[in-house]
Design an enzyme around this catalytic site. Structure first.
Site, PDB file in Angstrom:
ATOM      1  N   ASN A  50       0.820  -1.215   0.000  1.00  0.00           N
ATOM      2  CA  ASN A  50       0.000   0.000   0.000  1.00  0.00           C
ATOM      3  C   ASN A  50       0.853   1.263   0.000  1.00  0.00           C
ATOM      4  O   ASN A  50       1.986   1.276   0.493  1.00  0.00           O
ATOM      5  CB  ASN A  50      -1.068   0.009   1.095  1.00  0.00           C
ATOM      6  CG  ASN A  50      -0.594  -0.339   2.484  1.00  0.00           C
ATOM      7  OD1 ASN A  50       0.471  -0.902   2.676  1.00  0.00           O
ATOM      8  ND2 ASN A  50      -1.409   0.003   3.467  1.00  0.00           N
ATOM      9  N   GLU A  63      -3.200  -4.619  -3.235  1.00  0.00           N
ATOM     10  CA  GLU A  63      -3.655  -5.509  -4.306  1.00  0.00           C
ATOM     11  C   GLU A  63      -3.764  -4.761  -5.623  1.00  0.00           C
ATOM     12  O   GLU A  63      -3.389  -5.276  -6.697  1.00  0.00           O
ATOM     13  CB  GLU A  63      -5.037  -6.101  -3.960  1.00  0.00           C
ATOM     14  CG  GLU A  63      -5.089  -6.884  -2.664  1.00  0.00           C
ATOM     15  CD  GLU A  63      -5.441  -6.015  -1.451  1.00  0.00           C
ATOM     16  OE1 GLU A  63      -4.989  -4.860  -1.372  1.00  0.00           O
ATOM     17  OE2 GLU A  63      -6.194  -6.505  -0.592  1.00  0.00           O
ATOM     18  N   CYS A 104     -10.220  -5.237   0.148  1.00  0.00           N
ATOM     19  CA  CYS A 104     -11.371  -4.332   0.266  1.00  0.00           C
ATOM     20  C   CYS A 104     -12.272  -4.493  -0.967  1.00  0.00           C
ATOM     21  O   CYS A 104     -11.907  -5.153  -1.946  1.00  0.00           O
ATOM     22  CB  CYS A 104     -10.892  -2.884   0.407  1.00  0.00           C
ATOM     23  SG  CYS A 104     -10.330  -2.141  -1.140  1.00  0.00           S
ATOM     24  N   CYS A 107     -10.691  -3.431  -4.290  1.00  0.00           N
ATOM     25  CA  CYS A 107      -9.672  -4.379  -4.766  1.00  0.00           C
ATOM     26  C   CYS A 107     -10.312  -5.661  -5.307  1.00  0.00           C
ATOM     27  O   CYS A 107      -9.812  -6.254  -6.258  1.00  0.00           O
ATOM     28  CB  CYS A 107      -8.678  -4.696  -3.659  1.00  0.00           C
ATOM     29  SG  CYS A 107      -7.544  -3.328  -3.349  1.00  0.00           S
TER      30      CYS A 107
HETATM   31  N1  THU Z   1      -5.494  -1.505   2.376  1.00  0.00           N
HETATM   32  C1  THU Z   1      -4.917  -2.276   1.403  1.00  0.00           C
HETATM   33  O1  THU Z   1      -3.776  -2.042   0.984  1.00  0.00           O
HETATM   34  N2  THU Z   1      -5.652  -3.297   0.889  1.00  0.00           N
HETATM   35  C2  THU Z   1      -6.909  -3.620   1.284  1.00  0.00           C
HETATM   36  O2  THU Z   1      -7.527  -4.467   0.677  1.00  0.00           O
HETATM   37  C3  THU Z   1      -7.478  -2.969   2.468  1.00  0.00           C
HETATM   38  C4  THU Z   1      -6.835  -1.701   2.889  1.00  0.00           C
HETATM   39  C5  THU Z   1      -4.728  -0.371   2.912  1.00  0.00           C
HETATM   40  C6  THU Z   1      -5.257   0.984   2.571  1.00  0.00           C
HETATM   41  C7  THU Z   1      -4.649   1.845   3.657  1.00  0.00           C
HETATM   42  O3  THU Z   1      -3.326   2.227   3.250  1.00  0.00           O
HETATM   43  C8  THU Z   1      -4.539   0.894   4.846  1.00  0.00           C
HETATM   44  O4  THU Z   1      -4.712  -0.407   4.322  1.00  0.00           O
HETATM   45  C9  THU Z   1      -5.565   1.160   5.935  1.00  0.00           C
HETATM   46  O5  THU Z   1      -6.844   1.212   5.399  1.00  0.00           O
END
Ligand code: THU
Length: 155
Positions: A50, A63, A104, A107
């Site tokens: 992320n 993702e 999420c 994604c």
């Molecule tokens: N995040 C992801 O990288 N993938 C997901 O599927 C859920 C959330 C990240 C986004 C943000 O940088 C952190 O997790 C907290 O929400």
């Protein structure tokens, strides 16, 4: 001794690659690192992590970053599986968290683009930051009745 299945072995490799990617998470705001790793048809692993932004809403998920990277390589149609791991970052840089982290909603939809283009139900391995929990799913379970390229006559 119980034998490890091929799927468990693949999941382990992907989660390790995802955990490695998460070491480079740019998460000064949430302090919640997520790593993702895609498995392609030829065994290539494509990592993502992320990438947050001072303008919070611009942040990118692990993702989606991995899928964009697969697309750069022209491999969006070749995604077989994805491993995801995440958790709050501890002082030493390790991830904490007892609950498996799931992709999420956005994604899941981005994963569906690859799934429909490739004609595959992508395997989704979700691990907890502490490494003790691993959940195995198929994208069709996590995003049933998905809207995708097929609905627009593209595939
Ligand atoms: N995040 C992801 O990288 N993938 C997901 O599927 C859920 C959330 C990240 C986004 C943000 O940088 C952190 O997790 C907290 O929400």
């Amino acid at each position: 001794m119980t034998e490890v299945t091929m799927e468990q072995a693949a999941a382990g490799v992907l989660i390790e690659a995802a955990r490695e990617a998460a070491r480079n998470a740019h998460v000064p705001y949430s302090k919640f690192a997520v790593g993702a790793a895609l498995l392609l048809t030829d065994g290539t692993i494509v990592p993502g992590t992320n990438f947050e932004n001072a303008s919070y809403g611009l942040s990118l998920c692990a993702e989606t970053v991995a899928l964009a990277s697969a697309n750069v390589a022209g491999r969006l149609r070749d995604v077989v599986a994805v491993g995801v791991v995440g958790g709050a970052v501890k002082a030493g840089g390790e991830m904490s968290g007892e609950e498996a982290v799931y992709p999420c909603g956005r994604c899941r939809q981005v994963l569906n683009e690859a799934a429909q283009l490739g004609g595959r139900d992508i395997a989704v391995y979700c691990a907890s930051g502490d490494g003790r929990e691993l959940r195995t799913h198929r994208l069709s379970e996590l995003l049933p009745h998905a809207f995708g390229p097929g609905d627009l006559g593209i595939g």
